[in-house]
Scaffold this motif. Structure first.
Motif, PDB file in Angstrom:
ATOM      1  N   PHE B 179       1.082   2.855  17.790  1.00 22.77           N
ATOM      2  CA  PHE B 179       1.280   3.674  16.583  1.00 22.77           C
ATOM      3  C   PHE B 179       0.597   5.012  16.785  1.00 22.77           C
ATOM      4  CE2 PHE B 179      -2.300   0.822  15.917  1.00 22.77           C
ATOM      5  CZ  PHE B 179      -3.320   1.662  15.509  1.00 22.77           C
ATOM      6  N   GLU B 180       1.071   5.996  16.033  1.00 22.97           N
ATOM      7  CA  GLU B 180       0.465   7.315  16.155  1.00 22.97           C
ATOM      8  C   GLU B 180      -0.939   7.252  15.553  1.00 22.97           C
ATOM      9  OE1 GLU B 180       2.144   9.216  18.062  1.00 22.97           O
ATOM     10  OE2 GLU B 180       3.666   7.639  17.925  1.00 22.97           O
ATOM     11  N   THR B 181      -1.869   7.901  16.208  1.00 24.01           N
ATOM     12  CA  THR B 181      -3.243   7.927  15.689  1.00 24.01           C
ATOM     13  C   THR B 181      -3.215   8.521  14.277  1.00 24.01           C
ATOM     14  OG1 THR B 181      -4.064   8.289  17.913  1.00 24.01           O
ATOM     15  CG2 THR B 181      -5.575   8.758  16.089  1.00 24.01           C
ATOM     16  N   PRO B 182      -3.712   7.772  13.290  1.00 20.88           N
ATOM     17  CA  PRO B 182      -3.676   8.311  11.928  1.00 20.88           C
ATOM     18  C   PRO B 182      -4.463   9.609  11.853  1.00 20.88           C
ATOM     19  CG  PRO B 182      -4.229   5.982  11.927  1.00 20.88           C
ATOM     20  CD  PRO B 182      -4.291   6.441  13.344  1.00 20.88           C
ATOM     21  N   PRO B 183      -3.865  10.637  11.264  1.00 21.29           N
ATOM     22  CA  PRO B 183      -4.593  11.896  11.160  1.00 21.29           C
ATOM     23  C   PRO B 183      -5.759  11.774  10.197  1.00 21.29           C
ATOM     24  CG  PRO B 183      -2.519  12.006   9.957  1.00 21.29           C
ATOM     25  CD  PRO B 183      -2.535  10.700  10.664  1.00 21.29           C
ATOM     26  N   ALA B 184      -6.681  12.715  10.337  1.00 25.20           N
ATOM     27  CA  ALA B 184      -7.815  12.723   9.414  1.00 25.20           C
ATOM     28  C   ALA B 184      -7.282  12.797   7.988  1.00 25.20           C
ATOM     29  CB  ALA B 184      -8.719  13.915   9.706  1.00 25.20           C
ATOM     30  N   GLY B 185      -7.907  12.058   7.090  1.00 27.65           N
ATOM     31  CA  GLY B 185      -7.471  12.095   5.703  1.00 27.65           C
ATOM     32  C   GLY B 185      -6.478  11.001   5.359  1.00 27.65           C
ATOM     33  N   ARG B 186      -5.993  10.308   6.375  1.00 28.20           N
ATOM     34  CA  ARG B 186      -5.080   9.205   6.086  1.00 28.20           C
ATOM     35  C   ARG B 186      -5.917   7.973   5.736  1.00 28.20           C
ATOM     36  NH1 ARG B 186       0.026   8.343   5.229  1.00 28.20           N
ATOM     37  NH2 ARG B 186       1.067   6.507   6.069  1.00 28.20           N
ATOM     38  N   THR B 187      -5.528   7.318   4.672  1.00 31.60           N
ATOM     39  CA  THR B 187      -6.258   6.149   4.190  1.00 31.60           C
ATOM     40  C   THR B 187      -5.420   4.905   4.455  1.00 31.60           C
ATOM     41  OG1 THR B 187      -7.132   7.487   2.399  1.00 31.60           O
ATOM     42  CG2 THR B 187      -7.322   5.104   2.164  1.00 31.60           C
ATOM     43  N   ALA B 188      -6.073   3.839   4.893  1.00 31.37           N
ATOM     44  CA  ALA B 188      -5.358   2.561   5.022  1.00 31.37           C
ATOM     45  C   ALA B 188      -6.281   1.439   4.579  1.00 31.37           C
ATOM     46  CB  ALA B 188      -4.905   2.345   6.461  1.00 31.37           C
ATOM     47  N   ARG B 189      -5.716   0.484   3.871  1.00 28.72           N
ATOM     48  CA  ARG B 189      -6.520  -0.618   3.337  1.00 28.72           C
ATOM     49  C   ARG B 189      -5.742  -1.926   3.426  1.00 28.72           C
ATOM     50  NH1 ARG B 189      -7.019   2.900  -1.642  1.00 28.72           N
ATOM     51  NH2 ARG B 189      -8.683   4.338  -1.099  1.00 28.72           N
ATOM     52  N   THR B 203      -2.074 -16.449   0.281  1.00 27.63           N
ATOM     53  CA  THR B 203      -1.136 -16.664  -0.820  1.00 27.63           C
ATOM     54  C   THR B 203      -0.344 -15.378  -1.018  1.00 27.63           C
ATOM     55  OG1 THR B 203      -2.596 -18.241  -1.874  1.00 27.63           O
ATOM     56  CG2 THR B 203      -0.987 -17.162  -3.289  1.00 27.63           C
ATOM     57  N   VAL B 204      -1.067 -14.292  -0.964  1.00 29.82           N
ATOM     58  CA  VAL B 204      -0.487 -12.956  -0.901  1.00 29.82           C
ATOM     59  C   VAL B 204      -1.465 -12.087  -0.132  1.00 29.82           C
ATOM     60  CG1 VAL B 204       0.095 -10.868  -2.202  1.00 29.82           C
ATOM     61  CG2 VAL B 204       0.822 -13.097  -3.067  1.00 29.82           C
ATOM     62  N   ALA B 205      -0.936 -11.214   0.715  1.00 30.91           N
ATOM     63  CA  ALA B 205      -1.759 -10.194   1.355  1.00 30.91           C
ATOM     64  C   ALA B 205      -0.983  -8.889   1.289  1.00 30.91           C
ATOM     65  CB  ALA B 205      -2.082 -10.574   2.793  1.00 30.91           C
ATOM     66  N   ALA B 206      -1.717  -7.791   1.358  1.00 31.06           N
ATOM     67  CA  ALA B 206      -1.055  -6.496   1.257  1.00 31.06           C
ATOM     68  C   ALA B 206      -1.844  -5.457   2.022  1.00 31.06           C
ATOM     69  CB  ALA B 206      -0.929  -6.078  -0.214  1.00 31.06           C
ATOM     70  N   ALA B 207      -1.119  -4.502   2.576  1.00 27.54           N
ATOM     71  CA  ALA B 207      -1.770  -3.383   3.256  1.00 27.54           C
ATOM     72  C   ALA B 207      -1.086  -2.099   2.826  1.00 27.54           C
ATOM     73  CB  ALA B 207      -1.683  -3.552   4.767  1.00 27.54           C
ATOM     74  N   ILE B 208      -1.861  -1.036   2.787  1.00 26.55           N
ATOM     75  CA  ILE B 208      -1.295   0.262   2.419  1.00 26.55           C
ATOM     76  C   ILE B 208      -1.817   1.314   3.387  1.00 26.55           C
ATOM     77  CG2 ILE B 208      -3.103   1.137   0.854  1.00 26.55           C
ATOM     78  CD1 ILE B 208      -0.767   1.833  -1.108  1.00 26.55           C
ATOM     79  N   ALA B 209      -0.991   2.286   3.655  1.00 20.86           N
ATOM     80  CA  ALA B 209      -1.453   3.497   4.332  1.00 20.86           C
ATOM     81  C   ALA B 209      -0.894   4.659   3.536  1.00 20.86           C
ATOM     82  CB  ALA B 209      -0.964   3.542   5.774  1.00 20.86           C
ATOM     83  N   TYR B 282      -2.924  -6.552  -6.432  1.00 16.18           N
ATOM     84  CA  TYR B 282      -3.310  -5.972  -5.143  1.00 16.18           C
ATOM     85  C   TYR B 282      -2.816  -4.539  -5.014  1.00 16.18           C
ATOM     86  CZ  TYR B 282      -4.944 -10.572  -3.674  1.00 16.18           C
ATOM     87  OH  TYR B 282      -5.619 -11.757  -3.573  1.00 16.18           O
ATOM     88  N   VAL B 283      -1.624  -4.269  -5.517  1.00 18.18           N
ATOM     89  CA  VAL B 283      -1.128  -2.893  -5.455  1.00 18.18           C
ATOM     90  C   VAL B 283      -2.045  -1.987  -6.263  1.00 18.18           C
ATOM     91  CG1 VAL B 283       0.755  -1.392  -6.228  1.00 18.18           C
ATOM     92  CG2 VAL B 283       1.240  -3.440  -4.877  1.00 18.18           C
ATOM     93  N   ARG B 284      -2.452  -2.455  -7.420  1.00 21.14           N
ATOM     94  CA  ARG B 284      -3.412  -1.665  -8.213  1.00 21.14           C
ATOM     95  C   ARG B 284      -4.708  -1.445  -7.429  1.00 21.14           C
ATOM     96  NH1 ARG B 284      -3.388  -5.275 -12.525  1.00 21.14           N
ATOM     97  NH2 ARG B 284      -1.376  -5.157 -13.555  1.00 21.14           N
ATOM     98  N   ARG B 285      -5.195  -2.513  -6.831  1.00 20.03           N
ATOM     99  CA  ARG B 285      -6.481  -2.398  -6.124  1.00 20.03           C
ATOM    100  C   ARG B 285      -6.361  -1.485  -4.909  1.00 20.03           C
ATOM    101  NH1 ARG B 285      -9.230  -8.464  -6.622  1.00 20.03           N
ATOM    102  NH2 ARG B 285      -9.166  -8.456  -8.896  1.00 20.03           N
ATOM    103  N   LEU B 286      -5.257  -1.593  -4.194  1.00 17.93           N
ATOM    104  CA  LEU B 286      -5.091  -0.750  -3.006  1.00 17.93           C
ATOM    105  C   LEU B 286      -5.029   0.721  -3.395  1.00 17.93           C
ATOM    106  CD1 LEU B 286      -2.479  -2.876  -1.038  1.00 17.93           C
ATOM    107  CD2 LEU B 286      -4.852  -2.451  -0.365  1.00 17.93           C
ATOM    108  N   LEU B 287      -4.439   0.991  -4.534  1.00 15.30           N
ATOM    109  CA  LEU B 287      -4.319   2.383  -4.970  1.00 15.30           C
ATOM    110  C   LEU B 287      -5.606   2.889  -5.624  1.00 15.30           C
ATOM    111  CD1 LEU B 287      -0.689   2.222  -6.394  1.00 15.30           C
ATOM    112  CD2 LEU B 287      -1.442   3.525  -4.389  1.00 15.30           C
ATOM    113  N   GLN B 288      -6.395   1.959  -6.129  1.00 19.81           N
ATOM    114  CA  GLN B 288      -7.611   2.357  -6.841  1.00 19.81           C
ATOM    115  C   GLN B 288      -8.845   2.377  -5.956  1.00 19.81           C
ATOM    116  OE1 GLN B 288      -7.587  -0.571  -9.869  1.00 19.81           O
ATOM    117  NE2 GLN B 288      -6.674   0.760 -11.418  1.00 19.81           N
ATOM    118  N   ASP B 289      -8.641   2.328  -4.647  1.00 20.28           N
ATOM    119  CA  ASP B 289      -9.776   2.329  -3.739  1.00 20.28           C
ATOM    120  C   ASP B 289     -10.716   1.158  -4.018  1.00 20.28           C
ATOM    121  OD1 ASP B 289     -12.450   4.599  -2.773  1.00 20.28           O
ATOM    122  OD2 ASP B 289     -11.391   3.044  -1.673  1.00 20.28           O
TER     123      ASP B 289
END
Lengths: 157, 293, 771
Positions: B179-189, B203-209, B282-289
C-alpha cells in the motif's frame, strides 16, 4: 498414501532425526512418536495453549504446527526446561506460589510465561496478563499464575 | 469426519525461492502451508481439503518483513502478526496495523499467523484484512507461467468473493501485500468487539482511514468485518462522508447509513440486530477519535 | 541435644506435593497413558435428537484393516444404569438425544476408528422431538422414554408452614422467574477411560472418577458384572469439578470394547465431543416468590422449579435436593414451600457441577434480596443482617447452624469493599451522561461445609502407616482431582506426628488398596478426609507414645512428637529418635506394626421423609461484593474487583484455600457473564473454546479475599469445607452490580454483551425489558 518426510531438528538441546507423515502435527509427533507427553492435547485447535512449546525461542501451539515444519528448528518443550539439578526458576515459581492445581494446563502456561519473560523487556503485569490470554486454566482463576510469573520475571508489584 | 473429506497429501515440498514455490503450485494441486494456524483444522474439518501436495513456503527467502520503497510499504506474506506488533516501520508509518495486531487472537497465534495467511483465509471476520482494506492495499500474486515466474497485482477490495473464497487461483501464491505510505495527516483506526481484549472471533470489527483537512473529510475508507460474506468496504457510508465536515450531525447520518448498508446474519456469536447495533456504534467511535472500543 | 520447641504447620502456605512433577511435565495423566497392546476406542454418536434406529450396518467398518471390534446396542442385552436406570451404554432401539451412543469401534489407532465410524451406516426413522420441559409436560407431547409417557423424571417437595397465612401477613411479595442456563465443566483433560481385563474376567478401569468406590457399584449394572470384580485406578486428571461423579456411557462402552477385544482399550473424547457429550450444569426455571414485612423480616419463600431433564438422568435432576436447602436455609425464612419437577426432553443432560443446585438457587435468592431491599427502601446490608441467622439457629429443614459467621461475613465484605457508599454513588450516577457506568453488587449464600449425608454413610476410611525410617504413608479413600487434599493431609500428619511434610506419601489412586469413601463432592474432602486422617494419625501417635513411655519411664501424656523425635512435652528435651523407636517397635517377636485404620463418620443425619435432617456436620457462608463497569452501548460488562468474605472455619493451607476461592470465583464469573452452552433443537451450537467463553487471564478482576475463622467444633482443627461457595455466590453479586450500574435486572444469566445491550436498547426505546 500420505507422504513421509525425514526431518532433523533439535529437541531440548539434542539433535533428533525422525520420519513424519506430512499431515502430522508437532504435538502428535512429540506425544505419540517421541513419548514427550508433558505438552498437552486439550483442544487441538489453538484455543487453549496447553500444548505451547518454544520454537526457535518463540511460543507456538504445537497442535497447529505441522511436524514437517520442525525441520531445522530448535524446539524446547516443558521436559527440556529444567536443568539436571533444579527446576527452571519459572517452574519453581509456579510450585512455590501455589499456581498448580490439576496442573493439566501448566506445561503450556509455564512455556508461554517463559517466552514472555525472555522476549519482553520491561514486562508489565498488564502485559503478562495479555500475554497469557491464549492459555486457558479452569482451576486457578489465574491469580496465582500471575503471582508466579511476576516473581520469576521480576515484575514489580 | 470421514477421513476422505480431508483430502490427501501424497507429496511434500519445502521450496527455498518464490520461483520454486510457484512451480510447486503450478498444477493447481498444491496446498500452501504458511503460518498453519488454520490449515490443519480446516482440512481435518473437511472445509478446505488438502489438494495433494503440501507446499511449505516458510523457508522461501524474502517473504517475511516490512519494507518501504519509493513511497510504497510492502509486507511480505510470511510476516507474522507479532512482527507487525513489533515492527518500527509499522509503528511509524501505519500504526493501525500494530493496533489491529494487538487485538488479534492470542500471543501464540500471533507468533504463527501470517499476514498472507490471514488474507488468503478470507474469513469475513479476518481482523488484519480490515485496516489493509482501509489503506487501499493490493496483493501480489505469483505464479509459474510458461517456465517463468509471473506476478500480477490485485486490489484487496475485490479480492474476496465469499467466505474462504478469493480471486486467487490454486496455482497462485500471495507473495506480499502493498500500500502507499499514508501521508502525514492521514488517520487510521481499528475497533473490534470485546469484552476480551483480543481472543475473540470478531462479532463486528471495523477499520477506517481518512484525512481530516481543516475539518473536512477526504479519502474516507471504511472497512467492516463479520457483517457480510466477505470483509466489506462500506462505500455508501464512505461517499456520504466524503468532502463533508466532521460534526455530530454527520456522525449520526453516517451511523444511520452504515446500518442500512450492512446485511449481517444471525449466528452463534450474535444476532443480526446486535451486529447492526455494533456497526453503528463503531462507526461513531471511529469518527469520534475513540477507537479504544 | 537442644530442646525442640513445638511448632505448627496448620495455617501455613503449602505447595501441593505433586506440583513439582506437574511443573516439569513428568506427571503421567490418564490422557497420557499407553498400555502395552492397547487399542483405541471411539463412539459413533447420533446426529439427530429423536429417532427410531431401524438398522445399523457395520459390515464395512468391521472389514477395515486395523479394526478389532465393532459394537452396537443391537449386540447386547438391555443393561440399564444411571440415577433413574434409564440409560444404556449403546442404544439399540431409539435415539433420545444427540449424545446417544449408536456404535463403537476399537482399533489400532484413533484415525482407524474414525475411518471405521464413517463406514457405519445407520438407518433412522425420525420422531417428533420435544426440547422444552413445559412443552414436554403437555398431553400428547412426544414421549422420550416409551415407558414414561408423561415424561416426568424426578419430583421433589418440601413444605414447611402455611404459605397463604404467611403471605397474608406480608407487606411485600416479590414474584419473579429466574431462568438459569446450560454451562459445562470444560475440564482441561477431556473425558478418558482405559479398560483392561485379566484372564479371570476381572476388570481394571483407569478412570477420572471422583468417587471410585460407588463408581464400581454404578458401573457394574451397565456391564452385567459384580462390583467386586472391578478395580478402579485413578491416574492424575485434568480437572473434574463434579463432572466425574457419575458413570457416563463412554465408560461402559470402553469396557465392553476391551472385553470384546481381549486387549486394553483407551477411549478419549475430542474437545468437540467433550462440549457435546460431557455433562452440563443443570439448567432451571425457578419461579420464586419472596414475602417480607415492611421492616424487612422475611415471611416466606414459595418456589416452583422446572428442570429440563434431557434424555437421561444423571445427577442434574437431583440438584433440587440442594436447591431446597438454599431456599429454606439461606437467611431465616419461617415458611417455605418448594416444589420441583424434572421433565424428560430430547436435550443433552446434566450432571453435578461445583455448587450442585446451589449456584442456580442462589442466583434467585440473592437477586431477590437485592430487589427486596430496593422495594423496601432499605439498604441491602441492613436487610441481610436483619435476616441472617446466628449460631445455634435451626433452619426449617433442620440444618443446625453451629459456629455461624454469616453476619461477620456480611459486615466484612461490605466494609472492605465500601459497598454502601459506592452503591449509593453509582445509583445516583446512573442517569448522568457518559457511556461507561459503574455498579457494585452484594450477594451471599450458605452451603454444606461438613459433607452431605446423601447416602447411609458420608464417611471416609484412612490407613496410616509409619515405616522403619519414620516415613509416613497415608492411604485414604479421598481422591485428589487437583483440589489439594494431598497438601492438607501432609499437614495433618506433620502436625500430629511431628514429622516433615516431605516425609508423607499419599496413596489414593487404587480402589484395591484404599479404604471406602463417598467421593470428592459437596466441599467435603478437607472436612471428612481431614478428620479421618487426623484420627488415624492420633491412633498412630498414641501407639508410638505408649511404646516410648516404657523407654522413657514416663507416662505418654508427658511426651510429644517433634521434628522426628519423641520429646518431653514440657521441656522439648529429646528422648528417642522416632525412626529408631519405630524399628525397635517393629523388629521384635509378635510386634505390632504402626499401621492404623480409621473410618470417620461425620455427626450428620440423612434426611428423614419430608426432607428434614441436619445433613451436614457444618455449614458455612460466603459473601461477595462485585464491582463492575458497563459499556452501555456495546453491553460489555467488565468486572473490576471482587471482595470476598468466607467462613472457612479455620485456615489449614492458606495458599490452597486462596487458590480454591480464586478459581471458584473466576469459574463463577464465566457463569455470570460469558459461558453459555447454546443448545438449540437439542444440538450444541458452540462446541469449542472460540464460542464457549471461559474466563481468560486478561479478564480476571482484582480479588480481595477475607477468611473468617469461626472454628468449627466438628471440623479438622476447626476447618470447614470451602470449595463450592465461591462459585455459588459470585454470579448474583455481578448481576446485582449490573443492576446498580444501569437499573436493569437480569433474571437469566449469562449477562452477555448482546443481552445487556439489547435490554438497554429496549428500555430506552420504550420496549418491555428483555428479561
Amino acid at each position: 498414501m500420505t507422504a513421509k518426510v525425514e526431518i532433523e531438528f533439535t529437541l531440548n538441546g539434542r539433535p533428533r532425526r525422525v520420519t513424519v507423515p506430512a499431515d502430522m502435527s508437532t504435538l502428535t509427533l512429540l506425544r505419540e512418536e517421541l513419548g514427550l507427553t508433558g505438552s498437552k492435547l486439550a483442544c487441538g485447535e489453538g484455543e487453549c495453549g496447553a500444548c505451547t512449546i518454544l520454537v526457535d525461542g518463540v511460543s507456538q501451539n504445537a497442535c497447529l504446527m505441522f511436524a514437517v515444519d520442525c525441520a531445522g528448528r530448535d524446539l524446547l518443550t516443558i521436559e527440556g526446561l529444567r536443568t539436571e539439578d533444579a527446576l527452571h526458576p519459572m517452574q519453581r515459581a509456579f510450585v512455590d506460589h501455589g499456581a498448580i492445581q490439576c496442573g493439566f494446563c501448566m506445561p503450556g502456561m509455564i512455556m508461554q510465561a517463559k517466552y514472555l519473560a525472555d522476549t519482553t523487556p520491561g514486562l508489565t503485569r498488564e502485559g503478562m496478563r495479555r500475554g497469557l490470554e491464549g492459555n486457558v486454566c479452569r482451576c486457578t482463576g489465574y491469580k496465582k499464575v500471575f503471582d508466579a510469573v511476576a516473581d520469576a520475571a521480576g515484575i514489580d508489584g | 469426519m470421514s477421513p476422505q473429506a480431508k483430502g490427501t497429501l501424497d507429496e511434500y515440498r519445502a521450496p527455498a525461492t518464490l520461483a520454486e514455490a510457484a512451480e510447486a503450485l503450478a498444477d493447481g494441486k498444491g496446498t500452501v502451508l504458511a503460518g498453519g494456524t488454520d490449515l490443519m483444522l480446516q482440512a481435518e474439518a473437511g472445509k478446505t481439503p488438502y489438494r495433494g501436495r503440501l507446499v511449505n513456503i516458510r523457508r522461501v527467502a524474502g517473504l517475511r518483513g516490512v519494507t518501504e520503497d519509493g513511497g510504497t510499504i510492502r509486507i511480505g506474506a510470511l510476516t507474522t502478526v507479532t512482527d507487525l506488533l513489533n515492527d518500527p516501520l509499522v509503528a511509524e508509518k501505519a500504526p493501525v496495523l500494530a493496533a489491529t495486531a494487538d487485538k488479534f487472537a492470542s500471543s501464540q497465534i500471533r507468533n504463527a499467523a501470517t499476514v498472507g495467511g490471514n488474507i488468503c483465509n478470507a474469513s469475513p471476520a479476518g481482523d488484519m484484512i480490515l485496516p489493509l482494506l482501509a489503506l487501499d492495499a493490493r496483493v501480489e500474486l505469483a505464479s509459474w507461467r510458461d517456465g517463468a515466474l509471473a506476478t500480477r497485482t490485485v486490489a484487496l477490495d475485490g479480492f474476496f468473493t465469499g467466505p474462504g473464497a478469493t480471486v486467487k487461483g490454486p496455482e497462485e501464491l500471495l507473495g506480499a501485500v502493498l500500500f502507499e505510505t499514508p501521508p502525514a495527516g492521514r488517520t487510521a483506526r481499528f475497533v473490534k468487539s470485546g469484552p476480551r481484549p483480543a481472543l475473540e472471533i470478531a462479532t463486528v470489527a471495523a477499520a477506517i482511514a481518512m484525512t481530516v483537512d481543516g475539518g473536512t473529510l477526504r479519502d474516507v475508507r471504511l472497512a467492516l468485518g463479520a457483517v457480510a460474506p466477505t470483509p466489506l468496504r462500506a462505500k455508501r457510508t464512505e461517499a456520504l462522508l466524503e468532502g463533508e465536515t466532521l460534526d455530530g450531525d454527520l456522525i449520526a447520518r453516517a451511523a444511520e447509513t452504515v446500518a442500512g448498508e450492512v446485511n449481517p446474519i444471525d449466528d452463534v456469536r450474535a444476532t443480526a440486530w446486535y451486529r447492526k447495533h455494533l456497526v453503528t456504534i463503531y462507526v461513531r467511535r471511529l469518527l469520534q477519535d475513540d477507537g479504544k472500543g | 541435644m537442644d530442646p525442640i520447641a513445638k511448632k505448627s504447620v496448620i495455617g501455613g502456605r503449602v505447595p501441593k506435593p505433586d506440583a513439582p512433577d506437574k511443573a516439569v511435565g513428568r506427571t503421567r495423566y490418564i490422557n497420557d497413558m499407553v498400555l502395552p497392546q492397547m487399542l483405541y476406542g471411539r463412539i459413533l454418536h447420533a446426529d439427530r435428537p429423536h429417532a427410531r434406529i431401524v438398522a445399523i450396518d457395520t459390515a464395512e467398518a468391521a472389514k477395515l484393516p486395523g479394526v478389532h471390534v465393532v459394537l452396537t446396542g443391537k449386540d447386547m442385552p438391555r443393561m440399564l444404569f444411571g440415577v433413574n436406570r434409564d440409560n444404556r451404554p449403546l442404544k439399540g432401539d431409539k435415539v433420545r438425544c444427540i449424545r446417544d451412543e449408536i456404535a463403537a469401534v476399537a482399533a489400532e489407532s484413533e484415525e482407524i476408528c474414525d475411518a471405521a465410524l464413517a463406514l457405519i451406516k445407520v438407518t433412522y426413522e425420525d420422531l417428533p422431538a420435544v426440547f422444552d420441559p413445559a412443552e414436554a409436560m403437555r398431553p400428547g407431547a412426544p414421549a422420550v422414554h416409551d415407558e414414561k409417557p408423561d415424561n416426568l423424571s424426578l419430583a421433589y417437595r418440601f413444605d414447611h408452614g402455611d404459605v397463604a397465612a404467611a403471605e397474608a401477613e406480608s407487606d411485600v411479595v416479590l414474584d419473579d422467574v429466574f431462568d438459569v442456563h446450560y454451562v459445562t465443566h470444560c475440564c482441561m483433560g477431556t473425558s478418558c477411560a482405559i479398560a483392561d481385563f485379566d484372564t479371570d474376567g476381572k476388570l481394571t478401569i483407569y478412570s477420572q472418577t471422583q468417587y471410585p468406590y460407588n463408581f464400581k457399584m454404578d458401573l457394574a449394572p451397565a456391564l452385567g458384572m459384580h462390583p467386586g470384580d472391578i478395580r478402579v485406578i485413578q491416574p492424575p486428571v485434568g480437572g473434574a469439578f463434579g463432572s466425574k461423579l457419575d458413570v457416563y456411557p463412554y465408560e461402559p462402552v470402553c469396557v465392553l470394547l476391551a472385553r470384546a477385544a481381549r486387549r486394553p482399550v483407551k477411549l478419549t473424547f475430542s474437545r468437540e465431543e467433550e462440549f457435546i457429550n460431557a455433562p452440563t450444569r443443570q439448567p432451571a426455571r425457578i419461579h420464586l416468590r419472596t414475602g417480607a414485612k415492611a421492616d424487612g423480616t422475611l415471611t416466606f419463600r414459595d418456589v416452583d422449579c422446572l428442570l429440563n431433564n434431557g434424555a437421561y438422568t444423571s445427577w442434574g435432576p437431583t440438584t433440587p435436593y440442594v436447591m431446597m436447602r438454599t431456599f429454606s436455609s439461606h437467611y431465616r425464612v419461617p415458611v417455605v414451600r418448594f416444589h420441583s419437577q424434572a421433565v424428560y426432553t430430547n436435550n443433552p443432560y446434566a450432571g453435578s457441577f461445583r455448587g450442585y443446585g446451589n449456584v442456580q438457587a442462589t442466583y434467585a435468592t440473592a437477586s431477590h434480596m437485592d430487589m427486596l431491599a430496593e422495594r423496601l427502601g432499605m439498604d441491602l446490608l441492613t436487610l441481610s443482617l436483619k435476616n441472617a441467622q446466628e449460631s445455634g439457629e435451626v433452619s426449617p429443614q433442620g440444618s443446625v447452624l453451629a459456629d455461624c459467621a454469616f453476619a461477620e461475613c456480611l459486615t466484612v465484605a461490605a466494609e472492605k469493599s465500601g459497598f454502601l457508599e459506592k452503591q449509593a454513588r453509582y445509583a445516583a450516577a446512573r442517569n448522568t451522561p457518559g457511556r461507561i457506568k459503574r455498579g457494585i453488587g452484594l450477594a451471599s449464600s450458605i452451603h454444606n461445609a461438613g459433607g452431605a449425608k446423601i447416602h447411609k454413610s458420608d464417611g471416609c476410611g484412612t490407613i496410616v502407616k509409619l515405616d522403619d525410617y519414620a516415613r509416613c504413608t497415608v492411604i485414604t479413600g479421598a481422591s485428589e482431582i487437583g483440589q489439594g487434599i494431598d497438601a492438607v493431609l501432609c499437614q495433618v500428619m506433620a502436625e500430629e506426628l511431628g514429622i516433615p511434610m516431605s516425609d508423607v506419601t499419599i496413596v489414593n489412586n487404587d480402589s484395591a488398596i484404599g479404604p471406602w469413601d463417598v467421593g470428592v463432592h459437596a466441599s467435603r474432602t478437607t472436612f471428612i478426609a481431614g478428620n479421618g486422617a487426623r484420627r488415624a494419625a492420633q491412633k498412630a501417635r498414641a501407639q508410638i507414645l505408649k511404646a516410648a513411655s516404657h523407654q522413657a519411664n514416663m507416662p505418654p501424656e508427658g511426651l510429644d512428637l517433634r521434628e522426628g523425635w519423641v520429646v518431653l512435652d514440657h521441656s522439648g528435651e529429646p528422648v528417642v529418635k522416632l525412626d529408631r523407636l519405630l524399628r525397635q517397635m517393629h523388629f521384635q517377636k509378635d510386634s505390632e506394626l504402626v499401621m492404623v485404620t480409621d473410618y470417620y463418620e461425620p455427626p450428620s443425619e440423612e434426611e428423614r421423609p419430608g426432607h428434614v435432617g441436619d445433613m451436614s456436620a457444618a455449614y458455612s457462608h460466603a459473601v461477595h461484593v462485585a464491582e463492575v463497569e458497563v459499556d452501555t452501548e456495546t453491553g460489555e460488562v467488565r468486572v473490576l474487583k471482587v471482595t470476598s468474605a468466607q467462613d472457612v472455619g479455620r485456615i489449614i493451607n492458606e495458599m490452597g484455600l486462596e487458590a480454591q476461592v480464586e478459581g471458584g470465583i473466576v469459574m463463577g464469573l464465566g457463569y455470570a457473564l460469558s459461558e453459555h452452552l447454546l443448545i438449540q433443537d437439542g444440538r450444541v451450537r458452540n462446541p469449542n473454546f472460540r464460542d464457549y467463553k471461559v474466563f481468560t487471564a486478561p479478564e480476571v478482576p482484582e480479588m480481595d479475599l477475607h477468611f473468617i475463622e469461626s472454628h468449627s467444633q466438628t471440623g479438622p482443627m476447626g476447618a470447614k469445607g470451602i470449595a463450592e461457595l465461591p462459585t455459588i455466590v459470585i454470579a448474583p453479586a455481578v448481576a446485582n452490580a449490573v443492576y446498580n450500574a444501569i437499573g436493569i435486572r437480569f433474571k437469566a444469566p449469562p449477562l452477555t454483551p448482546e443481552k445487556v445491550a439489547r435490554a438497554i436498547w429496549d428500555r430506552d426505546h420504550g420496549a418491555v425489558a428483555a428479561e
